[in-house]
Design a protein around this motif. Structure first.
Motif, PDB file in Angstrom:
ATOM      1  N   ALA A 168       0.642  -0.914  -0.245  1.00  0.00           N
ATOM      2  CA  ALA A 168      -0.202   0.418   0.097  1.00  0.00           C
ATOM      3  C   ALA A 168       0.748   0.776  -0.457  1.00  0.00           C
ATOM      4  O   ALA A 168       0.585   2.438  -0.445  1.00  0.00           O
ATOM      5  CB  ALA A 168      -1.074  -0.130   0.881  1.00  0.00           C
ATOM      6  N   ARG A 169       1.996   1.098   0.846  1.00  0.00           N
ATOM      7  CA  ARG A 169       2.305   2.505   0.868  1.00  0.00           C
ATOM      8  C   ARG A 169       3.019   2.476  -0.419  1.00  0.00           C
ATOM      9  O   ARG A 169       3.701   3.513  -1.086  1.00  0.00           O
ATOM     10  CB  ARG A 169       3.668   2.001   2.216  1.00  0.00           C
ATOM     11  CG  ARG A 169       4.614   3.007   1.991  1.00  0.00           C
ATOM     12  CD  ARG A 169       5.373   3.259   3.558  1.00  0.00           C
ATOM     13  NE  ARG A 169       6.240   2.930   2.750  1.00  0.00           N
ATOM     14  CZ  ARG A 169       7.585   2.141   3.567  1.00  0.00           C
ATOM     15  NH1 ARG A 169       7.821   2.348   4.787  1.00  0.00           N
ATOM     16  NH2 ARG A 169       8.385   1.273   3.270  1.00  0.00           N
ATOM     17  N   THR A 170       4.136   1.729  -1.129  1.00  0.00           N
ATOM     18  CA  THR A 170       4.238   1.814  -2.337  1.00  0.00           C
ATOM     19  C   THR A 170       3.888   2.191  -3.228  1.00  0.00           C
ATOM     20  O   THR A 170       4.066   3.072  -3.980  1.00  0.00           O
ATOM     21  CB  THR A 170       4.773   0.029  -3.467  1.00  0.00           C
ATOM     22  OG1 THR A 170       5.941  -0.120  -2.092  1.00  0.00           O
ATOM     23  CG2 THR A 170       5.604   0.603  -4.445  1.00  0.00           C
ATOM     24  N   ALA A 171       2.310   1.727  -3.739  1.00  0.00           N
ATOM     25  CA  ALA A 171       1.813   2.932  -4.643  1.00  0.00           C
ATOM     26  C   ALA A 171       1.079   3.337  -3.583  1.00  0.00           C
ATOM     27  O   ALA A 171       0.725   4.392  -4.849  1.00  0.00           O
ATOM     28  CB  ALA A 171      -0.049   1.218  -4.354  1.00  0.00           C
ATOM     29  N   ALA A 172       1.175   3.909  -2.608  1.00  0.00           N
ATOM     30  CA  ALA A 172       1.146   5.813  -2.363  1.00  0.00           C
ATOM     31  C   ALA A 172       1.734   6.490  -2.937  1.00  0.00           C
ATOM     32  O   ALA A 172       1.989   7.516  -3.192  1.00  0.00           O
ATOM     33  CB  ALA A 172       0.994   5.751  -0.593  1.00  0.00           C
ATOM     34  N   GLU A 173       3.299   5.709  -2.469  1.00  0.00           N
ATOM     35  CA  GLU A 173       4.775   6.584  -2.449  1.00  0.00           C
ATOM     36  C   GLU A 173       4.492   6.473  -4.641  1.00  0.00           C
ATOM     37  O   GLU A 173       4.539   7.751  -5.408  1.00  0.00           O
ATOM     38  CB  GLU A 173       5.858   5.580  -2.962  1.00  0.00           C
ATOM     39  CG  GLU A 173       6.496   6.523  -0.937  1.00  0.00           C
ATOM     40  CD  GLU A 173       6.888   5.890  -0.508  1.00  0.00           C
ATOM     41  OE1 GLU A 173       7.473   5.478   0.551  1.00  0.00           O
ATOM     42  OE2 GLU A 173       7.340   4.358  -1.596  1.00  0.00           O
ATOM     43  N   GLU A 174       4.445   6.216  -5.547  1.00  0.00           N
ATOM     44  CA  GLU A 174       3.973   5.829  -6.860  1.00  0.00           C
ATOM     45  C   GLU A 174       3.199   7.343  -7.661  1.00  0.00           C
ATOM     46  O   GLU A 174       3.467   7.831  -8.384  1.00  0.00           O
ATOM     47  CB  GLU A 174       3.827   4.372  -7.352  1.00  0.00           C
ATOM     48  CG  GLU A 174       4.958   3.844  -7.169  1.00  0.00           C
ATOM     49  CD  GLU A 174       6.398   4.044  -7.958  1.00  0.00           C
ATOM     50  OE1 GLU A 174       6.889   4.928  -8.292  1.00  0.00           O
ATOM     51  OE2 GLU A 174       6.850   3.075  -7.646  1.00  0.00           O
ATOM     52  N   ALA A 175       1.816   7.064  -7.158  1.00  0.00           N
ATOM     53  CA  ALA A 175       0.705   8.173  -6.617  1.00  0.00           C
ATOM     54  C   ALA A 175       1.468   9.429  -6.537  1.00  0.00           C
ATOM     55  O   ALA A 175       1.211  10.395  -7.532  1.00  0.00           O
ATOM     56  CB  ALA A 175      -0.274   7.867  -6.015  1.00  0.00           C
ATOM     57  N   ASP A 176       2.253   9.223  -5.555  1.00  0.00           N
ATOM     58  CA  ASP A 176       2.742  10.803  -5.344  1.00  0.00           C
ATOM     59  C   ASP A 176       3.999  11.408  -6.243  1.00  0.00           C
ATOM     60  O   ASP A 176       4.202  12.766  -6.931  1.00  0.00           O
ATOM     61  CB  ASP A 176       3.196  11.329  -3.565  1.00  0.00           C
ATOM     62  CG  ASP A 176       3.860  11.940  -3.374  1.00  0.00           C
ATOM     63  OD1 ASP A 176       2.796  13.258  -3.409  1.00  0.00           O
ATOM     64  OD2 ASP A 176       4.785  12.616  -2.828  1.00  0.00           O
ATOM     65  N   HIS A 177       4.393  10.270  -7.101  1.00  0.00           N
ATOM     66  CA  HIS A 177       5.670  10.317  -7.964  1.00  0.00           C
ATOM     67  C   HIS A 177       5.136  10.780  -8.877  1.00  0.00           C
ATOM     68  O   HIS A 177       5.811  12.486  -9.613  1.00  0.00           O
ATOM     69  CB  HIS A 177       6.174   9.280  -7.731  1.00  0.00           C
ATOM     70  CG  HIS A 177       7.089   8.577  -7.325  1.00  0.00           C
ATOM     71  ND1 HIS A 177       7.962   8.023  -6.889  1.00  0.00           N
ATOM     72  CD2 HIS A 177       7.710   9.068  -5.947  1.00  0.00           C
ATOM     73  CE1 HIS A 177       8.603   7.523  -6.033  1.00  0.00           C
ATOM     74  NE2 HIS A 177       8.119   7.718  -5.535  1.00  0.00           N
TER      75      HIS A 177
END
Ligand SMILES: [Fe+2]
Ligand SMILES: [Fe+2]
Length: 241
Positions: free
Chosen positions: A61-70
């Motif tokens: 979930a954190r990885t996906a959130a970080e990609e969305a932020d990128h």
């Protein structure tokens, strides 16, 4: 190569730059945005609910959130120079710019190797922009690269765990490495690409496609061997060589 462009450009200067610079800058931002948001579209739906532990689920979930932020950070830069990339949010996977993002990831092994191999290519792509002529792009790099390092490290750890189990698990992870490795090498583009030369001319990228690919192989091949796995033949299954 001819003398590269070394000025630092801010968003307000872009409209005054030659058309080629503007086209290449918009293109590189659109592709970067597509790759950032392409990742979560590959794995969230099937991998998130099936994570083996709560900690793994949290990390997905954190990885996906970080990609969305990128994506959000790159999309803002693109918008500032008149490139609207909002359609990328709902683009079907099969239309993604880069082949590695066109399918779906439904196994935990694939998710691990995706982090180990493909996020690592993502880091290489971002590192192209270190010292680049477009200052707003360079400014967002440290945080984004730092988060990519986390994705890569997690993928590496998980891939190594599968390999260390031996037997069928090791065979299966070898098969997954074999499938992703040519896609990773293809992501660097064609050797001798003219566009790649123009990116370098305008100070938007540091290395040729072939240089970056070779550096990547020098980094990742020993890591694959250290897990007791075999490095795939780099000429097999390739589209862009
Ligand atoms: Fe990213
Ligand atoms: Fe990532």
């Amino acid at each position: 190569m001819d003398t590269p462009f070394t000025d630092k450009i801010e968003s307000a200067d872009v409209a005054k730059m030659p058309a080629e610079y503007q086209v290449l800058l918009k293109r590189v931002l659109a592709i970067q945005a597509d790759c950032e948001i392409g990742g979560p579209h590959l794995y969230v739906r099937s991998i998130l609910p099936d994570a083996p532990t709560k900690v793994d689920r949290l990390i997905v979930a954190r990885t996906a959130a970080e990609e969305a932020d990128h994506y959000r950070k790159v999309a803002r830069l693109a918008g500032e120079v008149g490139e609207d990339v909002s359609a990328l949010l709902s683009r079907p996977n099969r239309e993604r710019y880069v082949n590695a993002f066109r399918g779906t990831i439904t196994s935990w092994e694939d998710f691990a190797v995706f982090g180990f191999l493909i996020d690592r290519v993502g880091r290489y792509q971002l590192e192209e922009f270190i010292g680049c002529s477009y200052a707003p792009l360079e400014r967002l790099l440290p945080d984004v690269i730092n988060e990519e390092l986390g994705h890569i490290d997690y993928g590496h750890t998980k891939t190594a765990e599968f390999a260390a189990r031996g037997g069928r698990d090791k065979e299966r992870i070898q098969g997954v490495i074999d499938a992703w490795y040519p896609k990773a090498l293809d992501m660097f583009g064609n050797t001798g690409s003219r566009r790649s030369e123009r990116y370098r001319h305008w100070g938007l990228k540091r290395r040729t496609n072939a240089q970056a690919r070779e550096e990547y192989m020098r980094e990742v091949d020993p890591l694959i061997r250290a897990m007791g796995l075999t490095v795939p033949d780099p000429t097999v299954g390739r589209e862009f060589v």
